[in-house]
Design a protein around this motif. Sequence first.
Motif, PDB file in Angstrom:
ATOM      1  N   PHE A  71      35.780  38.675  -7.043  1.00  0.00           N
ATOM      2  CA  PHE A  71      35.018  37.845  -7.580  1.00  0.00           C
ATOM      3  C   PHE A  71      33.993  37.329  -6.373  1.00  0.00           C
ATOM      4  N   LEU A  72      34.658  36.921  -5.143  1.00  0.00           N
ATOM      5  CA  LEU A  72      33.985  36.295  -4.079  1.00  0.00           C
ATOM      6  C   LEU A  72      32.962  37.207  -3.348  1.00  0.00           C
ATOM      7  N   ASN A 196      26.063  30.905  -8.142  1.00  0.00           N
ATOM      8  CA  ASN A 196      27.405  31.514  -8.575  1.00  0.00           C
ATOM      9  C   ASN A 196      28.150  32.070  -7.604  1.00  0.00           C
ATOM     10  N   THR A 197      28.004  31.947  -6.204  1.00  0.00           N
ATOM     11  CA  THR A 197      28.613  32.480  -5.104  1.00  0.00           C
ATOM     12  C   THR A 197      30.196  32.224  -5.304  1.00  0.00           C
ATOM     13  N   PHE A 198      30.583  31.226  -5.545  1.00  0.00           N
ATOM     14  CA  PHE A 198      32.084  30.652  -5.556  1.00  0.00           C
ATOM     15  C   PHE A 198      32.512  30.485  -6.664  1.00  0.00           C
ATOM     16  N   LEU A 203      31.073  26.600 -15.191  1.00  0.00           N
ATOM     17  CA  LEU A 203      32.042  25.522 -15.007  1.00  0.00           C
ATOM     18  C   LEU A 203      31.456  24.179 -14.264  1.00  0.00           C
ATOM     19  N   MET A 204      30.064  24.291 -14.019  1.00  0.00           N
ATOM     20  CA  MET A 204      29.513  23.163 -13.289  1.00  0.00           C
ATOM     21  C   MET A 204      28.953  22.298 -14.457  1.00  0.00           C
ATOM     22  N   LEU A 217      19.296  33.534  -5.434  1.00  0.00           N
ATOM     23  CA  LEU A 217      20.598  34.073  -4.906  1.00  0.00           C
ATOM     24  C   LEU A 217      21.910  34.413  -6.050  1.00  0.00           C
ATOM     25  N   SER A 218      21.714  33.591  -7.045  1.00  0.00           N
ATOM     26  CA  SER A 218      22.393  33.700  -8.211  1.00  0.00           C
ATOM     27  C   SER A 218      22.210  35.044  -8.946  1.00  0.00           C
ATOM     28  N   ALA A 219      21.099  35.399  -9.248  1.00  0.00           N
ATOM     29  CA  ALA A 219      20.584  36.676  -9.718  1.00  0.00           C
ATOM     30  C   ALA A 219      21.000  38.061  -9.042  1.00  0.00           C
ATOM     31  N   THR A 220      20.878  37.984  -7.559  1.00  0.00           N
ATOM     32  CA  THR A 220      21.379  38.859  -6.824  1.00  0.00           C
ATOM     33  C   THR A 220      22.773  39.012  -6.806  1.00  0.00           C
TER      34      THR A 220
END
Length: 273
Positions: A71-72, A196-198, A203-204, A217-220
């Motif tokens: 996932f990471l 959503n990197t980590f 969950l936020m 960044l989240s889209a990529t």
Amino acid sequence: MTTLTAPPRASSLRWVLTDSWTVARRDLIHWTRNPTVIVAGLAFPIMFVLLYGYVFGSAMIVPGGVDYREFLMPGMFAQTMMFGAAATISAVAADRARGVTDRFRSMPMAQPAVVVGRSTADIVNSVLDLAVLVGCGLLVGWSPNAGLLPTLTAFGLLLLLRFAMIWVGIYLGLIVSEEAAGTTWALLFPLTMISNTFVSPSLMPPWLGTIAEWNPLSATVAATRELFGNNVPELVGTSWPAQNAMLLAVAWPVVIVAVFLPLAVRRYHSAVR
């Protein structure tokens, strides 16, 4: 009386391409002759992989029994591409402060070649950085699971994000001082961490998750997770950005380039006069 005429279009394009490669080659030679810069640039993402993959990752539980490192890693790839903007800013600011940009401007060369060459060199550097980081990911247990074509598409999206951030970096590098360029990491941290990197934005807290979902960044990251076959359906949100990550992974970089490329070119011409 002699009349000056503009060179043919084909000759002009050839002139730009030749001079652009000359500038790119110069930047690549500088890069290879400073191994400490290479090591420092690669140490940061590798450290993050080990830190989040083994230290913090040991406490992470991903639904469906998926290994957290799978996932990471797509997030780490995309984060590294975005952090590459700091290297671009530093290099451009250093050239401007040391008079290199002024010398280029005074030389009989195609002026677009300076910024085009810079972007070319940075893309080459980014390919090598990405290759090293992929090797690191394979060592810690990550692997692409969706076939060759989706995997290559994912890498293409990562480099598209990096290309967009190069033009942001060139523009900012022509504005900030050489000393201030070293602090740009601090500006990039919120962009890379509120994503959503980590963890999944679901969950936020709702307000923070919304910001994270609309982060370019989240889209990529979401698109490459899907293409690599590392996606976790339980963590995919129901919002429009989450459901259209592939579209946004292309649209965001295109918009960024459309905004910052002309700004960078205009700033280059005005900054060195």
